[in-house]
Motif scaffolding. Sequence first.
Motif, PDB file in Angstrom:
ATOM      1  N   SER A 111       0.585  -1.796  -0.423  1.00  0.00           N
ATOM      2  CA  SER A 111      -0.161  -0.244   0.034  1.00  0.00           C
ATOM      3  C   SER A 111       0.444   1.207   0.162  1.00  0.00           C
ATOM      4  O   SER A 111       1.814   1.353   0.500  1.00  0.00           O
ATOM      5  N   THR A 112       0.544   2.138  -0.927  1.00  0.00           N
ATOM      6  CA  THR A 112       0.642   3.284  -1.087  1.00  0.00           C
ATOM      7  C   THR A 112       0.695   4.709   0.716  1.00  0.00           C
ATOM      8  O   THR A 112       0.659   5.877   0.696  1.00  0.00           O
ATOM      9  N   GLY A 113      -0.623   4.168   0.845  1.00  0.00           N
ATOM     10  CA  GLY A 113      -1.839   5.005   2.058  1.00  0.00           C
ATOM     11  C   GLY A 113      -1.361   4.215   3.222  1.00  0.00           C
ATOM     12  O   GLY A 113      -1.745   4.732   4.415  1.00  0.00           O
ATOM     13  N   GLY A 114      -0.393   4.359   3.165  1.00  0.00           N
ATOM     14  CA  GLY A 114       0.110   3.140   5.511  1.00  0.00           C
ATOM     15  C   GLY A 114       0.290   2.256   5.215  1.00  0.00           C
ATOM     16  O   GLY A 114      -0.336   1.591   4.827  1.00  0.00           O
ATOM     17  N   PRO A 115       1.066   1.831   6.155  1.00  0.00           N
ATOM     18  CA  PRO A 115       0.717   0.308   5.913  1.00  0.00           C
ATOM     19  C   PRO A 115      -0.595  -0.350   6.458  1.00  0.00           C
ATOM     20  O   PRO A 115      -0.939   0.496   7.172  1.00  0.00           O
ATOM     21  N   ALA A 116      -0.422  -1.619   6.217  1.00  0.00           N
ATOM     22  CA  ALA A 116      -2.279  -2.617   6.047  1.00  0.00           C
ATOM     23  C   ALA A 116      -2.247  -3.978   5.800  1.00  0.00           C
ATOM     24  O   ALA A 116      -1.105  -4.249   6.307  1.00  0.00           O
ATOM     25  N   VAL A 117      -2.863  -4.401   6.659  1.00  0.00           N
ATOM     26  CA  VAL A 117      -3.014  -5.440   7.213  1.00  0.00           C
ATOM     27  C   VAL A 117      -4.280  -6.315   6.904  1.00  0.00           C
ATOM     28  O   VAL A 117      -5.969  -5.129   6.643  1.00  0.00           O
ATOM     29  N   SER A 213     -10.089 -11.404  24.971  1.00  0.00           N
ATOM     30  CA  SER A 213      -9.060 -10.249  25.303  1.00  0.00           C
ATOM     31  C   SER A 213     -10.031  -9.804  23.596  1.00  0.00           C
ATOM     32  O   SER A 213     -10.248 -10.412  22.530  1.00  0.00           O
ATOM     33  N   LEU A 214     -10.291  -8.083  23.285  1.00  0.00           N
ATOM     34  CA  LEU A 214     -11.390  -7.101  22.649  1.00  0.00           C
ATOM     35  C   LEU A 214      -9.877  -6.486  22.278  1.00  0.00           C
ATOM     36  O   LEU A 214      -9.601  -5.552  23.178  1.00  0.00           O
ATOM     37  N   LEU A 215     -10.505  -6.442  21.117  1.00  0.00           N
ATOM     38  CA  LEU A 215      -9.134  -5.280  20.132  1.00  0.00           C
ATOM     39  C   LEU A 215     -10.452  -4.189  19.691  1.00  0.00           C
ATOM     40  O   LEU A 215     -10.978  -4.914  19.134  1.00  0.00           O
ATOM     41  N   GLY A 216     -10.216  -2.944  21.383  1.00  0.00           N
ATOM     42  CA  GLY A 216     -11.601  -2.096  21.331  1.00  0.00           C
ATOM     43  C   GLY A 216     -10.731  -1.010  20.609  1.00  0.00           C
ATOM     44  O   GLY A 216      -9.577  -0.877  19.742  1.00  0.00           O
ATOM     45  N   MET A 217     -11.711   0.161  20.632  1.00  0.00           N
ATOM     46  CA  MET A 217     -11.479   1.129  20.332  1.00  0.00           C
ATOM     47  C   MET A 217     -10.674   2.117  20.526  1.00  0.00           C
ATOM     48  O   MET A 217      -9.953   3.211  19.673  1.00  0.00           O
ATOM     49  N   SER A 218      -9.795   1.703  21.297  1.00  0.00           N
ATOM     50  CA  SER A 218      -8.913   2.599  22.016  1.00  0.00           C
ATOM     51  C   SER A 218      -7.488   2.673  20.786  1.00  0.00           C
ATOM     52  O   SER A 218      -6.042   3.094  21.379  1.00  0.00           O
ATOM     53  N   PHE A 219      -7.290   1.130  20.406  1.00  0.00           N
ATOM     54  CA  PHE A 219      -6.391   1.142  19.455  1.00  0.00           C
ATOM     55  C   PHE A 219      -6.497   1.191  17.901  1.00  0.00           C
ATOM     56  O   PHE A 219      -6.633   2.180  16.951  1.00  0.00           O
ATOM     57  N   LEU A 220      -8.136   0.826  17.774  1.00  0.00           N
ATOM     58  CA  LEU A 220      -8.205   0.714  16.300  1.00  0.00           C
ATOM     59  C   LEU A 220      -8.952   2.338  15.822  1.00  0.00           C
ATOM     60  O   LEU A 220      -9.035   2.965  14.439  1.00  0.00           O
ATOM     61  N   SER A 221      -9.736   3.667  16.977  1.00  0.00           N
ATOM     62  CA  SER A 221      -9.042   4.318  16.790  1.00  0.00           C
ATOM     63  C   SER A 221      -7.904   5.392  16.366  1.00  0.00           C
ATOM     64  O   SER A 221      -8.548   6.561  15.542  1.00  0.00           O
ATOM     65  N   ARG A 222      -6.702   5.059  16.699  1.00  0.00           N
ATOM     66  CA  ARG A 222      -6.020   5.546  15.950  1.00  0.00           C
ATOM     67  C   ARG A 222      -5.498   5.065  15.395  1.00  0.00           C
ATOM     68  O   ARG A 222      -4.386   5.607  13.955  1.00  0.00           O
ATOM     69  N   LEU A 223      -5.897   3.939  14.112  1.00  0.00           N
ATOM     70  CA  LEU A 223      -5.650   3.725  12.623  1.00  0.00           C
ATOM     71  C   LEU A 223      -5.994   5.148  11.586  1.00  0.00           C
ATOM     72  O   LEU A 223      -7.274   5.482  11.990  1.00  0.00           O
ATOM     73  N   LYS A 232     -13.308  -9.881   4.693  1.00  0.00           N
ATOM     74  CA  LYS A 232     -11.893  -9.396   4.910  1.00  0.00           C
ATOM     75  C   LYS A 232     -11.669  -8.223   5.833  1.00  0.00           C
ATOM     76  O   LYS A 232     -13.417  -7.699   5.509  1.00  0.00           O
ATOM     77  N   LEU A 233     -11.429  -8.121   6.639  1.00  0.00           N
ATOM     78  CA  LEU A 233     -10.844  -7.445   7.474  1.00  0.00           C
ATOM     79  C   LEU A 233      -9.665  -6.485   7.151  1.00  0.00           C
ATOM     80  O   LEU A 233      -8.639  -7.359   7.099  1.00  0.00           O
ATOM     81  N   VAL A 234     -10.131  -4.950   6.747  1.00  0.00           N
ATOM     82  CA  VAL A 234      -8.393  -4.823   6.268  1.00  0.00           C
ATOM     83  C   VAL A 234      -8.422  -3.018   7.248  1.00  0.00           C
ATOM     84  O   VAL A 234      -9.561  -1.775   7.672  1.00  0.00           O
ATOM     85  N   MET A 235      -7.302  -3.097   7.707  1.00  0.00           N
ATOM     86  CA  MET A 235      -6.898  -2.046   8.500  1.00  0.00           C
ATOM     87  C   MET A 235      -5.381  -1.469   8.145  1.00  0.00           C
ATOM     88  O   MET A 235      -5.165  -2.039   7.879  1.00  0.00           O
ATOM     89  N   ARG A 236      -5.728  -0.229   8.267  1.00  0.00           N
ATOM     90  CA  ARG A 236      -4.443   0.454   7.307  1.00  0.00           C
ATOM     91  C   ARG A 236      -4.166   1.432   8.459  1.00  0.00           C
ATOM     92  O   ARG A 236      -5.270   2.450   9.408  1.00  0.00           O
ATOM     93  N   ALA A 237      -2.582   1.916   8.199  1.00  0.00           N
ATOM     94  CA  ALA A 237      -2.762   2.606   9.602  1.00  0.00           C
ATOM     95  C   ALA A 237      -1.854   4.209   9.429  1.00  0.00           C
ATOM     96  O   ALA A 237      -2.113   4.730   7.528  1.00  0.00           O
ATOM     97  N   LYS A 238      -2.016   5.332   9.871  1.00  0.00           N
ATOM     98  CA  LYS A 238      -1.096   6.125   9.205  1.00  0.00           C
ATOM     99  C   LYS A 238      -0.038   6.350   8.723  1.00  0.00           C
ATOM    100  O   LYS A 238       0.503   5.725   9.481  1.00  0.00           O
ATOM    101  N   ILE A 239      -0.196   7.508   7.931  1.00  0.00           N
ATOM    102  CA  ILE A 239       1.005   7.301   7.118  1.00  0.00           C
ATOM    103  C   ILE A 239       2.226   8.220   8.658  1.00  0.00           C
ATOM    104  O   ILE A 239       1.310   9.079   8.954  1.00  0.00           O
ATOM    105  N   ALA A 240       2.824   7.382   8.820  1.00  0.00           N
ATOM    106  CA  ALA A 240       4.267   8.717  10.222  1.00  0.00           C
ATOM    107  C   ALA A 240       4.878  10.157   9.541  1.00  0.00           C
ATOM    108  O   ALA A 240       4.987  10.032   8.131  1.00  0.00           O
ATOM    109  N   GLN A 241       4.569  10.904  10.103  1.00  0.00           N
ATOM    110  CA  GLN A 241       4.380  12.078   9.896  1.00  0.00           C
ATOM    111  C   GLN A 241       6.355  12.115   9.822  1.00  0.00           C
ATOM    112  O   GLN A 241       6.596  12.023  11.094  1.00  0.00           O
TER     113      GLN A 241
END
Length: 241
Positions: A111-117, A213-223, A232-241
Amino acid sequence: MNNDRLMWIVVIGLAAGIGLIAWSDATGGIAGLSAGQLAHLVAYGAIGLVVGAGVVATFTGRLGEALRAAALWLVIFAFLAVGYTYRVEIHATAYRVLAELAPGYAVPLASTGGPAVEVARARDGDFNVRVEINGNRIPMLVDTGASSVVLTPEDAVEVGLPIEFLRYDIPIDTANGRGKAAAVVLDRIAIAGSIEERDVPALIASPGTLKHSLLGMSFLSRLASFEIRGEKLVMRAKIAQ
Protein backbone atom coordinates in the motif's frame (compact mmCIF):
# COMPACT_ATOMS: atom_id res chain seq x y z
CA MET A 1 39.30 -32.70 -25.95
CA ASN A 2 41.32 -34.15 -23.06
CA ASN A 3 41.15 -32.99 -19.46
CA ASP A 4 44.64 -31.42 -19.52
CA ARG A 5 43.67 -29.14 -22.38
CA LEU A 6 40.48 -28.12 -20.59
CA MET A 7 42.47 -27.33 -17.45
CA TRP A 8 44.86 -25.10 -19.41
CA ILE A 9 41.96 -23.25 -21.02
CA VAL A 10 40.52 -22.49 -17.58
CA VAL A 11 43.92 -21.42 -16.20
CA ILE A 12 44.67 -19.17 -19.18
CA GLY A 13 41.19 -17.66 -18.98
CA LEU A 14 41.62 -16.88 -15.28
CA ALA A 15 45.08 -15.41 -15.87
CA ALA A 16 43.73 -13.21 -18.66
CA GLY A 17 40.92 -12.04 -16.40
CA ILE A 18 43.31 -11.16 -13.57
CA GLY A 19 45.49 -9.29 -16.04
CA LEU A 20 42.52 -7.27 -17.27
CA ILE A 21 41.59 -6.36 -13.69
CA ALA A 22 45.13 -5.17 -12.98
CA TRP A 23 45.21 -3.15 -16.20
CA SER A 24 41.81 -1.64 -15.45
CA ASP A 25 42.95 -0.63 -11.98
CA ALA A 26 46.03 1.05 -13.43
CA THR A 27 44.27 2.85 -16.28
CA GLY A 28 41.04 3.75 -14.49
CA GLY A 29 38.81 1.39 -16.44
CA ILE A 30 38.36 -0.60 -19.63
CA ALA A 31 35.48 -0.09 -22.06
CA GLY A 32 33.65 2.00 -19.49
CA LEU A 33 33.92 -0.67 -16.79
CA SER A 34 35.53 0.09 -13.45
CA ALA A 35 37.94 -2.34 -11.84
CA GLY A 36 35.20 -3.52 -9.48
CA GLN A 37 32.72 -4.11 -12.30
CA LEU A 38 35.36 -5.92 -14.32
CA ALA A 39 36.19 -8.10 -11.31
CA HIS A 40 32.55 -9.18 -11.09
CA LEU A 41 32.52 -9.91 -14.82
CA VAL A 42 35.70 -11.98 -14.56
CA ALA A 43 34.32 -13.88 -11.57
CA TYR A 44 31.15 -14.79 -13.45
CA GLY A 45 33.21 -15.69 -16.50
CA ALA A 46 35.43 -17.94 -14.38
CA ILE A 47 32.40 -19.73 -13.01
CA GLY A 48 31.13 -20.17 -16.55
CA LEU A 49 34.48 -21.54 -17.70
CA VAL A 50 34.67 -24.04 -14.85
CA VAL A 51 31.08 -25.20 -15.35
CA GLY A 52 31.50 -25.36 -19.11
CA ALA A 53 34.73 -27.31 -18.82
CA GLY A 54 33.08 -29.72 -16.42
CA VAL A 55 30.18 -30.25 -18.80
CA VAL A 56 32.49 -30.83 -21.76
CA ALA A 57 34.64 -33.25 -19.76
CA THR A 58 31.61 -35.15 -18.52
CA PHE A 59 29.70 -35.39 -21.78
CA THR A 60 32.50 -35.72 -24.34
CA GLY A 61 31.20 -38.06 -27.02
CA ARG A 62 27.67 -37.97 -25.59
CA LEU A 63 26.06 -35.01 -27.33
CA GLY A 64 22.49 -36.16 -26.63
CA GLU A 65 23.06 -36.34 -22.88
CA ALA A 66 24.79 -32.98 -22.91
CA LEU A 67 21.85 -31.34 -24.68
CA ARG A 68 19.35 -32.90 -22.26
CA ALA A 69 21.39 -31.71 -19.27
CA ALA A 70 21.65 -28.22 -20.75
CA ALA A 71 17.88 -28.13 -21.36
CA LEU A 72 17.21 -29.21 -17.77
CA TRP A 73 19.45 -26.48 -16.39
CA LEU A 74 17.80 -23.91 -18.65
CA VAL A 75 14.38 -24.91 -17.30
CA ILE A 76 15.63 -24.69 -13.71
CA PHE A 77 17.18 -21.30 -14.40
CA ALA A 78 13.94 -20.09 -16.02
CA PHE A 79 11.91 -21.13 -12.96
CA LEU A 80 14.37 -19.40 -10.65
CA ALA A 81 14.32 -16.25 -12.77
CA VAL A 82 10.51 -16.15 -12.83
CA GLY A 83 10.37 -16.79 -9.08
CA TYR A 84 12.80 -13.97 -8.39
CA THR A 85 11.00 -11.58 -10.74
CA TYR A 86 7.62 -12.21 -9.13
CA ARG A 87 8.91 -12.79 -5.58
CA VAL A 88 6.74 -10.02 -4.10
CA GLU A 89 3.56 -11.38 -5.69
CA ILE A 90 4.42 -14.96 -4.70
CA HIS A 91 5.13 -13.85 -1.13
CA ALA A 92 1.80 -12.01 -0.94
CA THR A 93 -0.06 -15.00 -2.38
CA ALA A 94 1.52 -17.32 0.18
CA TYR A 95 0.42 -14.95 2.96
CA ARG A 96 -3.15 -14.92 1.61
CA VAL A 97 -3.32 -18.71 1.41
CA LEU A 98 -2.04 -18.95 4.98
CA ALA A 99 -4.64 -16.41 6.13
CA GLU A 100 -7.43 -18.48 4.55
CA LEU A 101 -6.18 -21.69 6.12
CA ALA A 102 -5.55 -20.08 9.52
CA PRO A 103 -8.03 -17.25 10.22
CA GLY A 104 -6.49 -14.75 12.59
CA TYR A 105 -3.26 -14.58 10.65
CA ALA A 106 -2.86 -10.96 9.52
CA VAL A 107 -1.57 -10.49 5.98
CA PRO A 108 0.51 -7.37 5.25
CA LEU A 109 -0.77 -5.55 2.17
CA ALA A 110 1.24 -3.56 -0.35
CA SER A 111 0.00 0.00 0.00
CA THR A 112 1.07 3.57 -0.70
CA GLY A 113 -1.43 4.96 1.80
CA GLY A 114 0.23 3.71 4.97
CA PRO A 115 0.93 0.21 6.34
CA ALA A 116 -2.09 -2.09 6.02
CA VAL A 117 -3.07 -5.63 6.97
CA GLU A 118 -5.91 -7.95 6.02
CA VAL A 119 -7.60 -10.51 8.27
CA ALA A 120 -9.98 -13.25 7.10
CA ARG A 121 -13.28 -13.77 8.90
CA ALA A 122 -13.33 -16.81 11.19
CA ARG A 123 -15.90 -19.59 10.85
CA ASP A 124 -17.93 -18.14 13.73
CA GLY A 125 -18.29 -14.86 11.82
CA ASP A 126 -15.90 -12.84 13.98
CA PHE A 127 -12.55 -11.34 13.11
CA ASN A 128 -9.81 -12.77 15.28
CA VAL A 129 -6.27 -11.54 14.94
CA ARG A 130 -2.95 -12.37 16.53
CA VAL A 131 -1.65 -9.21 18.14
CA GLU A 132 1.80 -8.51 19.52
CA ILE A 133 1.68 -6.70 22.87
CA ASN A 134 4.92 -5.76 24.57
CA GLY A 135 6.72 -8.32 22.41
CA ASN A 136 4.34 -11.24 23.09
CA ARG A 137 1.65 -12.51 20.72
CA ILE A 138 -1.89 -13.25 21.85
CA PRO A 139 -5.16 -13.87 19.96
CA MET A 140 -7.69 -11.04 20.18
CA LEU A 141 -11.24 -10.47 18.97
CA VAL A 142 -11.71 -7.28 16.94
CA ASP A 143 -14.62 -5.49 18.62
CA THR A 144 -15.66 -2.05 17.37
CA GLY A 145 -18.29 -1.96 20.12
CA ALA A 146 -15.62 -2.01 22.82
CA SER A 147 -14.45 1.48 23.74
CA SER A 148 -11.06 0.15 24.82
CA VAL A 149 -8.62 -2.66 24.34
CA VAL A 150 -9.53 -5.21 27.02
CA LEU A 151 -7.33 -8.12 28.10
CA THR A 152 -8.29 -11.20 30.03
CA PRO A 153 -6.17 -11.74 33.16
CA GLU A 154 -4.57 -14.76 31.48
CA ASP A 155 -3.50 -12.75 28.44
CA ALA A 156 -2.32 -9.91 30.67
CA VAL A 157 0.03 -12.34 32.40
CA GLU A 158 1.09 -13.69 29.00
CA VAL A 159 2.24 -10.23 27.89
CA GLY A 160 4.07 -9.61 31.15
CA LEU A 161 1.71 -7.31 33.06
CA PRO A 162 1.78 -7.54 36.89
CA ILE A 163 -1.92 -8.13 37.55
CA GLU A 164 -1.45 -8.78 41.28
CA PHE A 165 -1.10 -5.04 41.89
CA LEU A 166 -4.16 -3.95 39.89
CA ARG A 167 -7.33 -2.35 41.23
CA TYR A 168 -10.45 -3.54 39.42
CA ASP A 169 -12.54 -0.43 39.96
CA ILE A 170 -13.79 0.43 36.45
CA PRO A 171 -17.27 -0.91 35.57
CA ILE A 172 -17.57 -2.54 32.13
CA ASP A 173 -20.38 -4.22 30.19
CA THR A 174 -19.62 -7.56 28.56
CA ALA A 175 -21.52 -10.37 26.88
CA ASN A 176 -21.59 -12.05 30.29
CA GLY A 177 -23.05 -8.99 31.99
CA ARG A 178 -21.48 -6.22 34.03
CA GLY A 179 -18.02 -6.59 35.45
CA LYS A 180 -14.99 -4.72 36.70
CA ALA A 181 -11.68 -3.89 35.07
CA ALA A 182 -8.38 -2.20 35.85
CA ALA A 183 -6.84 0.55 33.74
CA VAL A 184 -3.36 0.14 32.25
CA VAL A 185 -1.30 1.59 29.41
CA LEU A 186 0.27 -0.84 26.95
CA ASP A 187 3.72 0.16 25.74
CA ARG A 188 3.27 -1.28 22.26
CA ILE A 189 0.63 -3.01 20.16
CA ALA A 190 1.62 -4.34 16.73
CA ILE A 191 -0.05 -6.43 14.04
CA ALA A 192 1.95 -8.46 11.51
CA GLY A 193 4.93 -6.17 11.99
CA SER A 194 3.19 -3.59 9.80
CA ILE A 195 0.85 -1.64 12.08
CA GLU A 196 2.22 -0.39 15.37
CA GLU A 197 0.86 1.90 18.08
CA ARG A 198 2.51 2.89 21.35
CA ASP A 199 1.18 3.93 24.76
CA VAL A 200 -2.28 2.52 24.13
CA PRO A 201 -4.83 2.86 26.98
CA ALA A 202 -6.32 -0.51 27.86
CA LEU A 203 -8.27 -2.40 30.50
CA ILE A 204 -7.66 -5.72 32.18
CA ALA A 205 -10.89 -7.49 33.04
CA SER A 206 -11.30 -9.06 36.44
CA PRO A 207 -11.04 -12.87 36.52
CA GLY A 208 -14.03 -14.64 34.97
CA THR A 209 -15.37 -11.54 33.20
CA LEU A 210 -14.18 -12.22 29.63
CA LYS A 211 -13.48 -15.31 27.55
CA HIS A 212 -11.44 -13.49 24.90
CA SER A 213 -9.32 -10.36 24.86
CA LEU A 214 -10.82 -7.54 22.80
CA LEU A 215 -9.09 -5.27 20.31
CA GLY A 216 -11.25 -2.22 20.87
CA MET A 217 -11.46 1.41 19.89
CA SER A 218 -8.57 2.73 21.99
CA PHE A 219 -6.43 1.00 19.34
CA LEU A 220 -8.72 1.02 16.30
CA SER A 221 -9.45 4.75 16.54
CA ARG A 222 -5.75 5.48 16.02
CA LEU A 223 -5.79 3.86 12.59
CA ALA A 224 -6.29 5.77 9.38
CA SER A 225 -9.13 3.37 8.56
CA PHE A 226 -10.59 -0.06 9.17
CA GLU A 227 -13.25 -1.58 6.97
CA ILE A 228 -14.86 -4.89 6.12
CA ARG A 229 -14.57 -5.99 2.50
CA GLY A 230 -16.64 -9.12 2.06
CA GLU A 231 -15.04 -11.73 4.28
CA LYS A 232 -11.94 -9.64 5.00
CA LEU A 233 -11.17 -6.93 7.53
CA VAL A 234 -8.66 -4.37 6.28
CA MET A 235 -6.85 -2.18 8.80
CA ARG A 236 -4.67 0.67 7.63
CA ALA A 237 -2.28 2.70 9.78
CA LYS A 238 -1.72 6.41 9.43
CA ILE A 239 1.31 7.51 7.46
CA ALA A 240 4.10 8.48 9.83
CA GLN A 241 4.79 12.19 9.79
